[in-house]
Every structure is written in structure tokens, then in C-alpha cells.
Write a protein that holds these residues in place. Structure first.
Motif, PDB file in Angstrom:
ATOM      1  N   TYR A 212      10.808  -4.253  -9.604  1.00 16.40           N
ATOM      2  CA  TYR A 212      10.446  -3.922  -8.217  1.00 16.40           C
ATOM      3  C   TYR A 212      11.616  -4.340  -7.310  1.00 16.40           C
ATOM      4  O   TYR A 212      12.153  -5.441  -7.444  1.00 16.40           O
ATOM      5  CB  TYR A 212       9.162  -4.655  -7.813  1.00 16.40           C
ATOM      6  CG  TYR A 212       8.551  -4.058  -6.557  1.00 16.40           C
ATOM      7  CD1 TYR A 212       7.734  -2.941  -6.619  1.00 16.40           C
ATOM      8  CD2 TYR A 212       8.836  -4.593  -5.302  1.00 16.40           C
ATOM      9  CE1 TYR A 212       7.200  -2.378  -5.474  1.00 16.40           C
ATOM     10  CE2 TYR A 212       8.299  -4.034  -4.151  1.00 16.40           C
ATOM     11  CZ  TYR A 212       7.483  -2.926  -4.254  1.00 16.40           C
ATOM     12  OH  TYR A 212       6.970  -2.362  -3.108  1.00 16.40           O
TER      13      TYR A 212
ATOM     14  N   ASP B  60      -1.614   3.410   1.860  1.00  8.46           N
ATOM     15  CA  ASP B  60      -2.430   2.818   0.796  1.00  8.46           C
ATOM     16  C   ASP B  60      -3.874   2.802   1.283  1.00  8.46           C
ATOM     17  O   ASP B  60      -4.439   1.757   1.607  1.00  8.46           O
ATOM     18  CB  ASP B  60      -1.917   1.421   0.468  1.00  8.46           C
ATOM     19  CG  ASP B  60      -0.488   1.479  -0.049  1.00  8.46           C
ATOM     20  OD1 ASP B  60      -0.289   1.813  -1.218  1.00  8.46           O
ATOM     21  OD2 ASP B  60       0.438   1.237   0.753  1.00  8.46           O
TER      22      ASP B  60
ATOM     23  N   GLN C 217      -6.494   0.677  -0.456  1.00  9.33           N
ATOM     24  CA  GLN C 217      -6.205  -0.748  -0.237  1.00  9.33           C
ATOM     25  C   GLN C 217      -6.703  -1.191   1.144  1.00  9.33           C
ATOM     26  O   GLN C 217      -7.295  -2.269   1.288  1.00  9.33           O
ATOM     27  CB  GLN C 217      -4.694  -0.989  -0.356  1.00  9.33           C
ATOM     28  CG  GLN C 217      -4.261  -2.372   0.088  1.00  9.33           C
ATOM     29  CD  GLN C 217      -2.804  -2.617  -0.158  1.00  9.33           C
ATOM     30  OE1 GLN C 217      -2.409  -2.990  -1.254  1.00  9.33           O
ATOM     31  NE2 GLN C 217      -1.979  -2.410   0.857  1.00  9.33           N
TER      32      GLN C 217
ATOM     33  N   THR D 104       0.575   6.900   8.190  1.00 11.68           N
ATOM     34  CA  THR D 104       1.624   6.979   7.160  1.00 11.68           C
ATOM     35  C   THR D 104       2.912   7.533   7.762  1.00 11.68           C
ATOM     36  O   THR D 104       2.892   8.572   8.428  1.00 11.68           O
ATOM     37  CB  THR D 104       1.164   7.906   6.021  1.00 11.68           C
ATOM     38  OG1 THR D 104      -0.061   7.401   5.510  1.00 11.68           O
ATOM     39  CG2 THR D 104       2.201   7.981   4.907  1.00 11.68           C
TER      40      THR D 104
HETATM   41  P1  AMP Z   1       3.983  -2.799   0.306  1.00 10.71           P
HETATM   42  O1  AMP Z   1       5.241  -3.525   0.645  1.00 10.71           O
HETATM   43  O2  AMP Z   1       4.178  -1.567  -0.476  1.00 10.71           O
HETATM   44  O3  AMP Z   1       2.926  -3.734  -0.258  1.00 10.71           O
HETATM   45  O4  AMP Z   1       3.391  -2.308   1.686  1.00 10.71           O
HETATM   46  C1  AMP Z   1       3.159  -3.197   2.748  1.00 10.71           C
HETATM   47  C2  AMP Z   1       2.373  -2.480   3.819  1.00 10.71           C
HETATM   48  O5  AMP Z   1       3.134  -1.370   4.283  1.00 10.71           O
HETATM   49  C3  AMP Z   1       1.038  -1.927   3.308  1.00 10.71           C
HETATM   50  O6  AMP Z   1       0.044  -2.129   4.293  1.00 10.71           O
HETATM   51  C4  AMP Z   1       1.341  -0.465   3.123  1.00 10.71           C
HETATM   52  O7  AMP Z   1       0.209   0.367   3.245  1.00 10.71           O
HETATM   53  C5  AMP Z   1       2.323  -0.220   4.268  1.00 10.71           C
HETATM   54  N1  AMP Z   1       3.117   0.994   4.017  1.00 10.71           N
HETATM   55  C6  AMP Z   1       3.804   1.306   2.885  1.00 10.71           C
HETATM   56  N2  AMP Z   1       4.366   2.538   2.998  1.00 10.71           N
HETATM   57  C7  AMP Z   1       4.015   3.007   4.222  1.00 10.71           C
HETATM   58  C8  AMP Z   1       4.262   4.220   4.929  1.00 10.71           C
HETATM   59  N3  AMP Z   1       4.996   5.212   4.397  1.00 10.71           N
HETATM   60  N4  AMP Z   1       3.733   4.358   6.158  1.00 10.71           N
HETATM   61  C9  AMP Z   1       2.975   3.377   6.718  1.00 10.71           C
HETATM   62  N5  AMP Z   1       2.709   2.202   6.106  1.00 10.71           N
HETATM   63  C10 AMP Z   1       3.211   2.018   4.882  1.00 10.71           C
END
Ligand code: AMP
Length: 287
Positions: free
Chosen positions: A74, A153, A156, A178
Motif C-alpha cells: 500500500y 466508500d 464504509q 466522490t
Molecule cells: P482511505 O485513505 O482510502 O482510507 O480514505 C480516507 C477517506 O477518504 C475515506 O473516508 C474515503 O471514503 C475518502 N475518499 C477516498 N477517495 C475519495 C474520493 N475519490 N472522493 C472523496 N472521498 C474519498
């Protein structure tokens, strides 16, 4: 813009939070796993607009990865993450190491709510248990007024909202839209795994969601027909595996048979070595 203060220990974090609280400041929390992109930054911007102090956490949570998933590879891009966070303005970055969150002897987990059972819950056993456990711990560590999550997500965000409701966690959950590339691909830290050819195939997820929306807007109400079209789109574009393509109730996440009210199209598929998810809200207009 404030250059973020980077804290690694619980003691530092609690001290900073106590200072903010005693100054009467409200606190917004943005939990992330780093490898930040504009999607994450949109959450930080929302937190800055709605709260006085913004805390971003960066922690690649080992408990939400399955044994054969991508925990080891990751992306970890702390320096660049901090640059981006300085540009949008962040007060505090909490970047704990693994033992700070999961010390020796850690053994308490949060059993996720019913909305966690299907979809990601089925495809990634144990995933949501890892998510709810770490997010509740972050909520307890920070004591934020508002926590920001991405619609990207979708399941989630529902899982966390249900956990907060069921366990009376004193935080408001906000879900932000998003953020997408100009061609529609949802931003994701995992997009950096894609080479050019895979990047074009990955667009199949967004195209399948658009196809679903169009069908419903043109009057199709049978979920089965819509899901068939989504799958067809995914296969035509050459994804390597479809985990699911479904229309679900936005509250229960149960599949719907007919599209009668606001519904969410959800999709998960694998392109090359990369598993991607996306979703889109669909409103059936008048026929
Ligand atoms: P992660 O680092 O993938 O765990 O994501 C952290 C937060 O960022 C989570 O609440 C995700 O849903 C949000 N997130 C990830 N990708 C996007 C996106 N393209 N647009 C909006 N929020 C996002």
C-alpha cells in the motif's frame, strides 16, 4: 495556511486536543490511510470550512487488510502527504505507528453492524471489523465534533454511521461527494497501481454506473435488467473479475428488486492486480 503540526504519540495528540478545546474550538477529524489525493483533500477542505481545528490522521490500518491483500505494498507517501496538507491547511496530522494503535496485547474489536454484511463485507472478510475498530479508537483518541468520510466508500460510510448511532458515539458523521478524474474515474490511492492500459479498463466501473443511471432515467425499473447492463459494460471493457454490480437501498444496503426511490448502484471489480470500487446515487425520475 497553517503548516500542520505532526504528532505521533497519544500524549501529544491529547495535549493538542485539550488546548483546542480549552480555546473553545470545534474539532473536525479526517481519518485516512495516507497516499493522499484530491478526494482526501476535499474532506480536509470541508473540515476546515465547518470546524475550527482540523485533525487529519494517517495510519495504514493493518486490521482492515485481508491476509492476501495489499497491506505491504500500500503506497506510503508521508512527505508528499504533508506538503499537500500544508497547501490546503491542516492544523494537526496524527501519524501513529502500529504499536501506538495496536499495542502488544491488544484484543478488543468492534463487531460491525448489519450493513457491513454484504458486498465489501462478503468479499473482504474481516475488513469492516478492522475499520470499525480503528475508527472508533480514533474517535476516542480525538473526541472530534465532526468526522468526515467520502461517498466513494459508500458502504464504509454507512457502517460508520450505524456504529456511531448504535454505540452513541458523540460525533457527527458527514459524508462528502466522490471526487473524480475528468473522465469519471473515482480518485483512489490504489489508482497508482494501474498502468496506462489498466487505467483505461478501470474506467469500466464509472461507465457501468453511468449506464445504470441512464437506463433508470429512461424508465427501466427492474433492478435485474439494470444490473445485467452494468455487468455487460464491465465485461465489454475487459475487467478481469466482477465482485459485484448491484442496486441497493441507501439505508439498509439490501439489494432492491425495483427502482422506486433513491437507490445506489454499487460496483467492485478487479483490473490487473488492482481491486477497485465505485458507486453512484440514482433517482428514478417520473416515467
Ligand atoms: P482511505 O485513505 O482510502 O482510507 O480514505 C480516507 C477517506 O477518504 C475515506 O473516508 C474515503 O471514503 C475518502 N475518499 C477516498 N477517495 C475519495 C474520493 N475519490 N472522493 C472523496 N472521498 C474519498
Amino acid at each position: 495556511m497553517p503548516v500542520p503540526r505532526v504528532v505521533h504519540s497519544v500524549r501529544q495528540l491529547r495535549g493538542d486536543v485539550a488546548d483546542a478545546r480549552s480555546a473553545g474550538r470545534t474539532i473536525g477529524l479526517v481519518p485516512t490511510m495516507g497516499a493522499l489525493h484530491e478526494g482526501h483533500l476535499s474532506l480536509v477542505k470541508a473540515a476546515r470550512e465547518q470546524c475550527d481545528t482540523t485533525i487529519v490522521t494517517i495510519f495504514v490500518n493493518p486490521t482492515q487488510f485481508g491476509p492476501h491483500e495489499d497491506f505491504d505494498r500500500y503506497p506510503r507517501t508521508m512527505e508528499r502527504d504533508l506538503q499537500l496538507l500544508s497547501q490546503v491547511g491542516t492544523d494537526i496530522v496524527f501519524a501513529p505507528d502500529r504499536p501506538t494503535i495496536f499495542p502488544e496485547g491488544f484484543s478488543t474489536y468492534v463487531e460491525p453492524p448489519a450493513v457491513a454484511q454484504r458486498w465489501e463485507g462478503e468479499c473482504r472478510p474481516g475488513h469492516f471489523r478492522g475499520v470499525t475498530t480503528v475508527v472508533l479508537k480514533l474517535f476516542n483518541l480525538v473526541g472530534a465534533d465532526v468526522a468526515f468520510f467520502g461517498q466513494k466508500d459508500f458502504q464504509q460510510a454507512r457502517v460508520i454511521q450505524c456504529m456511531v448511532d448504535d454505540l452513541a458515539v458523540p460525533v457527527s458523521v458527514r459524508v462528502c461527494p466522490t471526487v473524480r478524474e475528468s473522465d469519471g474515474l473515482a480518485l483512489s490511492s490504489r489508482n497508482r497501481y494501474l498502468d496506462d492500459a489498466q487505467r483505461s479498463r478501470a474506467l469500466a466501473l464509472w461507465n457501468s454506473l453511468l449506464a445504470a443511471k441512464q437506463l433508470v432515467e429512461r424508465g427501466e425499473r427492474q433492478a435485474r435488467s439494470v444490473c445485467d447492463r452494468m455487468r455487460q459494460r464491465l465485461i465489454e471493457s475487459g475487467v478481469d473479475r466482477i465482485d459485484y454490480a448491484a442496486l441497493v437501498d441507501p439505508v439498509t444496503l439490501q439489494p432492491v428488486e425495483r427502482v422506486q426511490q433513491r437507490t445506489v448502484a454499487i460496483v467492485a471489480a478487479v483490473v490487473g492486480p488492482t481491486r477497485l470500487i465505485d458507486n453512484l446515487e440514482i433517482e428514478p425520475g417520473p416515467i
